[in-house]
Write a protein that holds these residues in place. Structure first.
Motif, PDB file in Angstrom:
ATOM      1  N   ALA A  55       0.843  -1.190   0.000  1.00  0.00           N
ATOM      2  CA  ALA A  55       0.000   0.000   0.000  1.00  0.00           C
ATOM      3  C   ALA A  55       0.881   1.242   0.000  1.00  0.00           C
ATOM      4  O   ALA A  55       1.900   1.284   0.671  1.00  0.00           O
ATOM      5  CB  ALA A  55      -0.906  -0.008   1.220  1.00  0.00           C
ATOM      6  N   THR A  56       0.478   2.209  -0.773  1.00  0.00           N
ATOM      7  CA  THR A  56       1.197   3.466  -0.759  1.00  0.00           C
ATOM      8  C   THR A  56       0.411   4.473   0.064  1.00  0.00           C
ATOM      9  O   THR A  56      -0.812   4.513   0.008  1.00  0.00           O
ATOM     10  CB  THR A  56       1.409   4.021  -2.178  1.00  0.00           C
ATOM     11  OG1 THR A  56       0.138   4.168  -2.801  1.00  0.00           O
ATOM     12  CG2 THR A  56       2.286   3.106  -3.001  1.00  0.00           C
ATOM     13  N   ILE A  57       1.128   5.235   0.803  1.00  0.00           N
ATOM     14  CA  ILE A  57       0.492   6.248   1.633  1.00  0.00           C
ATOM     15  C   ILE A  57       0.751   7.598   0.996  1.00  0.00           C
ATOM     16  O   ILE A  57       1.898   7.981   0.775  1.00  0.00           O
ATOM     17  CB  ILE A  57       1.059   6.200   3.068  1.00  0.00           C
ATOM     18  CG1 ILE A  57       0.793   4.839   3.683  1.00  0.00           C
ATOM     19  CG2 ILE A  57       0.472   7.316   3.908  1.00  0.00           C
ATOM     20  CD1 ILE A  57       1.459   4.629   5.015  1.00  0.00           C
ATOM     21  N   ALA A  58      -0.306   8.294   0.694  1.00  0.00           N
ATOM     22  CA  ALA A  58      -0.166   9.618   0.095  1.00  0.00           C
ATOM     23  C   ALA A  58       0.177  10.613   1.198  1.00  0.00           C
ATOM     24  O   ALA A  58      -0.479  10.654   2.228  1.00  0.00           O
ATOM     25  CB  ALA A  58      -1.456  10.022  -0.601  1.00  0.00           C
ATOM     26  N   PRO A  59       1.228  11.391   0.981  1.00  0.00           N
ATOM     27  CA  PRO A  59       1.556  12.401   1.981  1.00  0.00           C
ATOM     28  C   PRO A  59       0.474  13.470   2.038  1.00  0.00           C
ATOM     29  O   PRO A  59      -0.167  13.770   1.032  1.00  0.00           O
ATOM     30  CB  PRO A  59       2.881  12.980   1.490  1.00  0.00           C
ATOM     31  CG  PRO A  59       2.937  12.658   0.043  1.00  0.00           C
ATOM     32  CD  PRO A  59       2.110  11.416  -0.152  1.00  0.00           C
ATOM     33  N   THR A  60       0.258  13.990   3.194  1.00  0.00           N
ATOM     34  CA  THR A  60      -0.739  15.042   3.340  1.00  0.00           C
ATOM     35  C   THR A  60      -0.080  16.295   3.908  1.00  0.00           C
ATOM     36  O   THR A  60       0.959  16.223   4.566  1.00  0.00           O
ATOM     37  CB  THR A  60      -1.877  14.610   4.280  1.00  0.00           C
ATOM     38  OG1 THR A  60      -1.324  14.306   5.560  1.00  0.00           O
ATOM     39  CG2 THR A  60      -2.614  13.404   3.733  1.00  0.00           C
ATOM     40  N   ILE A  61      -0.712  17.398   3.644  1.00  0.00           N
ATOM     41  CA  ILE A  61      -0.242  18.672   4.163  1.00  0.00           C
ATOM     42  C   ILE A  61      -1.477  19.470   4.547  1.00  0.00           C
ATOM     43  O   ILE A  61      -2.529  19.350   3.915  1.00  0.00           O
ATOM     44  CB  ILE A  61       0.628  19.412   3.123  1.00  0.00           C
ATOM     45  CG1 ILE A  61       1.266  20.639   3.729  1.00  0.00           C
ATOM     46  CG2 ILE A  61      -0.156  19.748   1.882  1.00  0.00           C
ATOM     47  CD1 ILE A  61       2.365  21.248   2.858  1.00  0.00           C
ATOM     48  N   SER A  62      -1.346  20.243   5.583  1.00  0.00           N
ATOM     49  CA  SER A  62      -2.504  21.015   6.033  1.00  0.00           C
ATOM     50  C   SER A  62      -2.894  22.038   4.968  1.00  0.00           C
ATOM     51  O   SER A  62      -2.038  22.507   4.205  1.00  0.00           O
ATOM     52  CB  SER A  62      -2.188  21.726   7.351  1.00  0.00           C
ATOM     53  OG  SER A  62      -1.291  22.801   7.126  1.00  0.00           O
ATOM     54  N   PRO A  63      -4.158  22.377   4.915  1.00  0.00           N
ATOM     55  CA  PRO A  63      -4.591  23.394   3.941  1.00  0.00           C
ATOM     56  C   PRO A  63      -3.842  24.721   4.118  1.00  0.00           C
ATOM     57  O   PRO A  63      -3.498  25.370   3.142  1.00  0.00           O
ATOM     58  CB  PRO A  63      -6.082  23.555   4.239  1.00  0.00           C
ATOM     59  CG  PRO A  63      -6.494  22.264   4.857  1.00  0.00           C
ATOM     60  CD  PRO A  63      -5.292  21.801   5.633  1.00  0.00           C
ATOM     61  N   ARG A  64      -3.565  25.088   5.348  1.00  0.00           N
ATOM     62  CA  ARG A  64      -2.848  26.334   5.616  1.00  0.00           C
ATOM     63  C   ARG A  64      -1.437  26.293   5.024  1.00  0.00           C
ATOM     64  O   ARG A  64      -0.984  27.243   4.387  1.00  0.00           O
ATOM     65  CB  ARG A  64      -2.801  26.563   7.122  1.00  0.00           C
ATOM     66  CG  ARG A  64      -2.191  27.854   7.521  1.00  0.00           C
ATOM     67  CD  ARG A  64      -2.326  28.078   9.003  1.00  0.00           C
ATOM     68  NE  ARG A  64      -1.692  29.325   9.372  1.00  0.00           N
ATOM     69  CZ  ARG A  64      -1.068  29.539  10.491  1.00  0.00           C
ATOM     70  NH1 ARG A  64      -1.003  28.590  11.400  1.00  0.00           N
ATOM     71  NH2 ARG A  64      -0.524  30.703  10.751  1.00  0.00           N
ATOM     72  N   ALA A  65      -0.733  25.177   5.244  1.00  0.00           N
ATOM     73  CA  ALA A  65       0.612  25.033   4.693  1.00  0.00           C
ATOM     74  C   ALA A  65       0.570  24.974   3.169  1.00  0.00           C
ATOM     75  O   ALA A  65       1.431  25.541   2.493  1.00  0.00           O
ATOM     76  CB  ALA A  65       1.291  23.785   5.260  1.00  0.00           C
ATOM     77  N   GLY A  66      -0.408  24.309   2.623  1.00  0.00           N
ATOM     78  CA  GLY A  66      -0.570  24.241   1.171  1.00  0.00           C
ATOM     79  C   GLY A  66      -0.814  25.609   0.563  1.00  0.00           C
ATOM     80  O   GLY A  66      -0.259  25.953  -0.480  1.00  0.00           O
ATOM     81  N   LEU A  67      -1.630  26.410   1.245  1.00  0.00           N
ATOM     82  CA  LEU A  67      -1.905  27.758   0.771  1.00  0.00           C
ATOM     83  C   LEU A  67      -0.636  28.607   0.792  1.00  0.00           C
ATOM     84  O   LEU A  67      -0.329  29.315  -0.179  1.00  0.00           O
ATOM     85  CB  LEU A  67      -2.999  28.409   1.616  1.00  0.00           C
ATOM     86  CG  LEU A  67      -3.394  29.839   1.234  1.00  0.00           C
ATOM     87  CD1 LEU A  67      -3.922  29.897  -0.200  1.00  0.00           C
ATOM     88  CD2 LEU A  67      -4.431  30.373   2.214  1.00  0.00           C
ATOM     89  N   LEU A  68       0.123  28.525   1.878  1.00  0.00           N
ATOM     90  CA  LEU A  68       1.378  29.276   1.971  1.00  0.00           C
ATOM     91  C   LEU A  68       2.344  28.839   0.867  1.00  0.00           C
ATOM     92  O   LEU A  68       2.972  29.676   0.222  1.00  0.00           O
ATOM     93  CB  LEU A  68       2.015  29.090   3.339  1.00  0.00           C
ATOM     94  CG  LEU A  68       3.380  29.768   3.542  1.00  0.00           C
ATOM     95  CD1 LEU A  68       3.271  31.280   3.344  1.00  0.00           C
ATOM     96  CD2 LEU A  68       3.931  29.431   4.918  1.00  0.00           C
ATOM     97  N   LEU A  69       2.431  27.551   0.642  1.00  0.00           N
ATOM     98  CA  LEU A  69       3.323  27.028  -0.391  1.00  0.00           C
ATOM     99  C   LEU A  69       2.968  27.574  -1.769  1.00  0.00           C
ATOM    100  O   LEU A  69       3.836  28.029  -2.508  1.00  0.00           O
ATOM    101  CB  LEU A  69       3.272  25.494  -0.397  1.00  0.00           C
ATOM    102  CG  LEU A  69       4.100  24.783  -1.451  1.00  0.00           C
ATOM    103  CD1 LEU A  69       5.584  25.050  -1.232  1.00  0.00           C
ATOM    104  CD2 LEU A  69       3.822  23.290  -1.401  1.00  0.00           C
ATOM    105  N   THR A  70       1.704  27.539  -2.110  1.00  0.00           N
ATOM    106  CA  THR A  70       1.298  28.033  -3.429  1.00  0.00           C
ATOM    107  C   THR A  70       1.431  29.551  -3.527  1.00  0.00           C
ATOM    108  O   THR A  70       1.733  30.075  -4.591  1.00  0.00           O
ATOM    109  CB  THR A  70      -0.136  27.589  -3.788  1.00  0.00           C
ATOM    110  OG1 THR A  70      -1.035  28.022  -2.761  1.00  0.00           O
ATOM    111  CG2 THR A  70      -0.217  26.081  -3.964  1.00  0.00           C
ATOM    112  N   GLN A  71       1.246  30.262  -2.409  1.00  0.00           N
ATOM    113  CA  GLN A  71       1.416  31.714  -2.432  1.00  0.00           C
ATOM    114  C   GLN A  71       2.899  32.092  -2.539  1.00  0.00           C
ATOM    115  O   GLN A  71       3.259  33.026  -3.246  1.00  0.00           O
ATOM    116  CB  GLN A  71       0.799  32.353  -1.183  1.00  0.00           C
ATOM    117  CG  GLN A  71      -0.710  32.360  -1.216  1.00  0.00           C
ATOM    118  CD  GLN A  71      -1.314  32.916   0.059  1.00  0.00           C
ATOM    119  OE1 GLN A  71      -0.667  33.020   1.095  1.00  0.00           O
ATOM    120  NE2 GLN A  71      -2.587  33.267  -0.013  1.00  0.00           N
ATOM    121  N   LEU A  72       3.744  31.380  -1.822  1.00  0.00           N
ATOM    122  CA  LEU A  72       5.182  31.655  -1.880  1.00  0.00           C
ATOM    123  C   LEU A  72       5.742  31.467  -3.279  1.00  0.00           C
ATOM    124  O   LEU A  72       6.574  32.242  -3.738  1.00  0.00           O
ATOM    125  CB  LEU A  72       5.947  30.738  -0.928  1.00  0.00           C
ATOM    126  CG  LEU A  72       5.944  31.083   0.544  1.00  0.00           C
ATOM    127  CD1 LEU A  72       6.604  29.964   1.346  1.00  0.00           C
ATOM    128  CD2 LEU A  72       6.668  32.394   0.788  1.00  0.00           C
TER     129      LEU A  72
END
Length: 107
Positions: free
Chosen positions: A4-21
């Motif tokens: 089984a592969t486990i998909a990594p997850t990231i919080s929505p807040r961190a994801g938003l910061l990443l895409t904004q940066l």
């Protein structure tokens, strides 16, 4: 039996910061951009640190290493200060080679 592969997850807040940066809407592209930028930053820092030693000793690390081995430095190769410079410079060179290898592998 399947693995089984486990998909990594990231919080929505961190994801938003990443895409904004990165000014990139695609999360995967934003993460790659951030990681590659980090590698570039590390390499720039190591290059600047290397240049300090090149300026101090007037030679490349390879030449410094050779002169230490042949005891042809202008200073005592076994003095504390020279050995400290050697260990710090060797660390810089080792890390630079490591990060360059990662960059070459993933670019």
């Amino acid at each position: 039996m399947s693995v089984a592969t486990i998909a990594p997850t990231i919080s929505p807040r961190a994801g938003l910061l990443l895409t904004q940066l990165t000014k990139t809407a695609d999360f995967d592209a934003a993460l790659w951009k951030l990681l590659l930028d980090y590698l570039d930053l590390k390499l720039q820092t190591l290059t600047a640190e290397n240049e300090i030693f090149v300026q101090k000793w007037g030679v490349s690390f390879a030449e410094f290493q050779h002169r230490m081995a042949t005891n042809s430095l202008e200073q005592d190769a076994y003095s504390y200060a020279v050995e400290q410079d050697f260990w710090q410079w060797e660390k810089i060179e080792t890390l630079r080679q490591y990060y360059e290898g990662l960059r070459a592998r993933w670019m």
